[in-house]
Motif scaffolding. Structure first.
Motif, PDB file in Angstrom:
ATOM      1  N   HIS A 133       0.850  -1.186   0.000  1.00 17.97           N
ATOM      2  CA  HIS A 133       0.000   0.000   0.000  1.00 17.97           C
ATOM      3  C   HIS A 133       0.890   1.241   0.000  1.00 17.97           C
ATOM      4  CE1 HIS A 133      -2.163  -3.210   2.281  1.00 17.97           C
ATOM      5  NE2 HIS A 133      -3.152  -2.856   1.471  1.00 17.97           N
ATOM      6  N   THR A 134       0.395   2.289  -0.626  1.00 14.25           N
ATOM      7  CA  THR A 134       1.112   3.563  -0.653  1.00 14.25           C
ATOM      8  C   THR A 134       0.165   4.672  -0.226  1.00 14.25           C
ATOM      9  OG1 THR A 134       2.556   2.840  -2.455  1.00 14.25           O
ATOM     10  CG2 THR A 134       2.402   5.211  -2.072  1.00 14.25           C
ATOM     11  N   ILE A 135       0.638   5.482   0.718  1.00  9.42           N
ATOM     12  CA  ILE A 135      -0.156   6.626   1.139  1.00  9.42           C
ATOM     13  C   ILE A 135       0.700   7.895   1.028  1.00  9.42           C
ATOM     14  CG2 ILE A 135      -1.611   5.280   2.714  1.00  9.42           C
ATOM     15  CD1 ILE A 135       0.021   6.484   5.037  1.00  9.42           C
ATOM     16  N   ILE A 162      -8.568   9.056   2.284  1.00  2.80           N
ATOM     17  CA  ILE A 162      -9.021   8.031   3.228  1.00  2.80           C
ATOM     18  C   ILE A 162      -9.114   8.569   4.662  1.00  2.80           C
ATOM     19  CG2 ILE A 162      -8.253   6.056   1.858  1.00  2.80           C
ATOM     20  CD1 ILE A 162      -5.726   5.917   3.544  1.00  2.80           C
ATOM     21  N   HIS A 163      -8.591   9.803   4.873  1.00  3.29           N
ATOM     22  CA  HIS A 163      -8.688  10.355   6.231  1.00  3.29           C
ATOM     23  C   HIS A 163      -8.242  11.815   6.225  1.00  3.29           C
ATOM     24  CE1 HIS A 163      -9.122  10.048  10.560  1.00  3.29           C
ATOM     25  NE2 HIS A 163      -7.927  10.619  10.730  1.00  3.29           N
ATOM     26  N   ASP A 184      -5.556  -4.486   5.832  1.00  5.09           N
ATOM     27  CA  ASP A 184      -6.674  -3.638   5.418  1.00  5.09           C
ATOM     28  C   ASP A 184      -6.629  -2.231   6.006  1.00  5.09           C
ATOM     29  OD1 ASP A 184      -7.809  -5.768   3.965  1.00  5.09           O
ATOM     30  OD2 ASP A 184      -8.704  -6.568   5.805  1.00  5.09           O
ATOM     31  N   TYR A 185      -5.667  -1.967   6.855  1.00  7.14           N
ATOM     32  CA  TYR A 185      -5.616  -0.650   7.491  1.00  7.14           C
ATOM     33  C   TYR A 185      -4.194  -0.358   7.958  1.00  7.14           C
ATOM     34  CZ  TYR A 185      -5.578  -3.204  11.947  1.00  7.14           C
ATOM     35  OH  TYR A 185      -5.238  -4.045  12.986  1.00  7.14           O
ATOM     36  N   ALA A 186      -3.999   0.874   8.369  1.00 11.71           N
ATOM     37  CA  ALA A 186      -2.725   1.289   8.952  1.00 11.71           C
ATOM     38  C   ALA A 186      -3.020   2.070  10.221  1.00 11.71           C
ATOM     39  CB  ALA A 186      -1.936   2.149   7.976  1.00 11.71           C
ATOM     40  N   GLU A 187      -2.189   1.904  11.213  1.00  9.30           N
ATOM     41  CA  GLU A 187      -2.289   2.683  12.442  1.00  9.30           C
ATOM     42  C   GLU A 187      -1.231   3.784  12.379  1.00  9.30           C
ATOM     43  OE1 GLU A 187      -3.879  -0.578  15.679  1.00  9.30           O
ATOM     44  OE2 GLU A 187      -1.715  -0.433  15.321  1.00  9.30           O
ATOM     45  N   ILE A 188      -1.694   5.010  12.368  1.00  7.55           N
ATOM     46  CA  ILE A 188      -0.798   6.144  12.177  1.00  7.55           C
ATOM     47  C   ILE A 188      -0.790   6.994  13.442  1.00  7.55           C
ATOM     48  CG2 ILE A 188      -0.329   8.210  10.803  1.00  7.55           C
ATOM     49  CD1 ILE A 188      -1.720   6.896   8.464  1.00  7.55           C
ATOM     50  N   THR A 189       0.398   7.224  13.962  1.00 10.58           N
ATOM     51  CA  THR A 189       0.566   8.037  15.165  1.00 10.58           C
ATOM     52  C   THR A 189       1.229   9.355  14.795  1.00 10.58           C
ATOM     53  OG1 THR A 189       0.818   6.046  16.530  1.00 10.58           O
ATOM     54  CG2 THR A 189       1.576   8.131  17.469  1.00 10.58           C
ATOM     55  N   TYR A 190       0.650  10.446  15.267  1.00 10.59           N
ATOM     56  CA  TYR A 190       1.183  11.772  14.957  1.00 10.59           C
ATOM     57  C   TYR A 190       0.944  12.698  16.146  1.00 10.59           C
ATOM     58  CZ  TYR A 190      -3.744  12.722  13.955  1.00 10.59           C
ATOM     59  OH  TYR A 190      -5.107  12.834  14.047  1.00 10.59           O
ATOM     60  N   ASN A 191       1.586  13.855  16.108  1.00  9.38           N
ATOM     61  CA  ASN A 191       1.458  14.843  17.167  1.00  9.38           C
ATOM     62  C   ASN A 191       0.363  15.837  16.797  1.00  9.38           C
ATOM     63  OD1 ASN A 191       1.821  16.583  19.292  1.00  9.38           O
ATOM     64  ND2 ASN A 191       4.011  16.876  18.987  1.00  9.38           N
ATOM     65  N   LYS A 199       0.208  12.915  21.537  1.00 10.03           N
ATOM     66  CA  LYS A 199       0.252  11.951  20.450  1.00 10.03           C
ATOM     67  C   LYS A 199      -1.137  11.365  20.238  1.00 10.03           C
ATOM     68  CE  LYS A 199       4.769  11.942  19.657  1.00 10.03           C
ATOM     69  NZ  LYS A 199       5.383  12.277  18.364  1.00 10.03           N
ATOM     70  N   ARG A 200      -1.486  11.136  19.000  1.00 10.73           N
ATOM     71  CA  ARG A 200      -2.761  10.505  18.678  1.00 10.73           C
ATOM     72  C   ARG A 200      -2.500   9.375  17.698  1.00 10.73           C
ATOM     73  NH1 ARG A 200      -7.171  14.370  16.354  1.00 10.73           N
ATOM     74  NH2 ARG A 200      -7.268  14.990  18.546  1.00 10.73           N
ATOM     75  N   THR A 201      -3.125   8.240  17.931  1.00 13.46           N
ATOM     76  CA  THR A 201      -3.019   7.103  17.015  1.00 13.46           C
ATOM     77  C   THR A 201      -4.395   6.824  16.429  1.00 13.46           C
ATOM     78  OG1 THR A 201      -1.187   6.109  18.258  1.00 13.46           O
ATOM     79  CG2 THR A 201      -2.418   4.664  16.774  1.00 13.46           C
ATOM     80  N   GLU A 202      -4.443   6.771  15.109  1.00 13.98           N
ATOM     81  CA  GLU A 202      -5.720   6.524  14.456  1.00 13.98           C
ATOM     82  C   GLU A 202      -5.610   5.336  13.519  1.00 13.98           C
ATOM     83  OE1 GLU A 202      -8.309   9.705  13.403  1.00 13.98           O
ATOM     84  OE2 GLU A 202      -6.772  11.188  13.849  1.00 13.98           O
ATOM     85  N   LYS A 203      -6.689   4.580  13.455  1.00 15.54           N
ATOM     86  CA  LYS A 203      -6.775   3.442  12.547  1.00 15.54           C
ATOM     87  C   LYS A 203      -7.377   3.930  11.238  1.00 15.54           C
ATOM     88  CE  LYS A 203      -9.025  -1.079  12.087  1.00 15.54           C
ATOM     89  NZ  LYS A 203      -9.902  -2.080  12.751  1.00 15.54           N
ATOM     90  N   ILE A 204      -6.598   3.841  10.165  1.00 18.14           N
ATOM     91  CA  ILE A 204      -7.022   4.349   8.872  1.00 18.14           C
ATOM     92  C   ILE A 204      -7.246   3.172   7.928  1.00 18.14           C
ATOM     93  CG2 ILE A 204      -6.530   5.971   7.027  1.00 18.14           C
ATOM     94  CD1 ILE A 204      -6.571   7.212   9.845  1.00 18.14           C
ATOM     95  N   SER A 205      -8.500   2.979   7.526  1.00 14.62           N
ATOM     96  CA  SER A 205      -8.811   1.857   6.642  1.00 14.62           C
ATOM     97  C   SER A 205      -8.435   2.208   5.195  1.00 14.62           C
ATOM     98  CB  SER A 205     -10.301   1.517   6.706  1.00 14.62           C
ATOM     99  OG  SER A 205     -10.652   1.104   8.009  1.00 14.62           O
ATOM    100  N   PHE A 206      -7.909   1.231   4.485  1.00 12.61           N
ATOM    101  CA  PHE A 206      -7.564   1.434   3.092  1.00 12.61           C
ATOM    102  C   PHE A 206      -8.797   1.377   2.202  1.00 12.61           C
ATOM    103  CE2 PHE A 206      -3.491  -0.621   4.596  1.00 12.61           C
ATOM    104  CZ  PHE A 206      -2.777   0.573   4.633  1.00 12.61           C
ATOM    105  N   ALA A 207      -8.751   2.101   1.103  1.00  9.79           N
ATOM    106  CA  ALA A 207      -9.838   2.059   0.129  1.00  9.79           C
ATOM    107  C   ALA A 207      -9.816   0.717  -0.586  1.00  9.79           C
ATOM    108  CB  ALA A 207      -9.691   3.190  -0.881  1.00  9.79           C
TER     109      ALA A 207
END
Length: 208
Positions: A133-135, A162-163, A184-191, A199-207
């Motif tokens: 996958h590429t984002i 996707i988000h 099917d998804y990626a967990e992305i953590t950012y400030n 810090k926030r971590t969100e579950k981002i589902s792929f299209a």
């Protein structure tokens, strides 16, 4: 001055105003037409596509014609000045005022259609991939606004949103993201910059 050229120089400013007014009327009628946006990833940035592209291209052509006609009129008046020693300051002023009027009408039409209040969001783009996958994460900020849009990039360089997320006080991560990839998804953590270490971590589902 040749009578035909003199007539053209007099008609051109009027013609420009008429064209701009027609453009404004058309803008008024198409401003509520739904906009379907698509995206592609080109030259390391996200490009937005919609019928706005055609509209803005038409405006650019009309503006080019207005600039060209103003230059032609000024050139003719300068030649007239050289040949006949007539005063041309009033004519130059009228040409300039006509150009300003046409520009104002076109800007008004553009604002009606695109809401084109220009903010310098200075977008930055960061590409990530797990070879499946590429984002691309687009970061933007303006004054106190900060935020980002996450796109999934398909094989044909089509980009799909996707988000989206926001940050506090125009904060940017500058590409510093922790990503855990899954099928099917990626967990992305950012400030988010809402606190000293927010810090926030969100579950981002792929299209699909």
């Amino acid at each position: 001055m040749n009578p035909h050229i003199k007539k053209i120089v007099k008609i051109l400013p009027v013609f420009n105003v008429i064209i701009c007014i027609i453009t404004l009327i058309v803008s008024f009628f198409i401003k509520d037409v739904p906009v379907v946006k698509t995206y592609t990833y080109e030259d390391n940035r996200i490009i937005t596509h919609s019928w706005y592209d055609i509209y803005l291209s038409v405006l650019a052509i009309i503006f080019f014609i207005i600039v060209l006609s103003a230059l032609v009129c000024i050139s003719v008046r300068i030649i007239e000045k050289i040949k006949t020693k007539k005063k041309i300051l009033r004519h130059i002023r009228n040409i300039f005022l006509n150009f300003l009027l046409c520009s104002f009408i076109m800007i008004l039409g553009d604002n009606l259609v695109t809401g084109a209040i220009i903010y310098d969001y200075s977008p930055e783009y960061y590409k990530f991939s797990d070879n499946r996958h590429t984002i691309v994460i687009e970061e933007k900020s303006y004054l106190l606004y900060g935020g980002g849009t996450i796109y999934q990039i398909k094989n044909n360089n089509e980009a799909v949103i996707i988000h989206t997320f926001t940050t506090d006080d125009g904060g940017r991560n500058h590409g510093r993201y922790d990503i855990n990839w899954h099928d099917d998804y990626a967990e992305i953590t950012y400030n988010t910059f809402y606190s000293e270490d927010s810090k926030r971590t969100e579950k981002i589902s792929f299209a699909s």
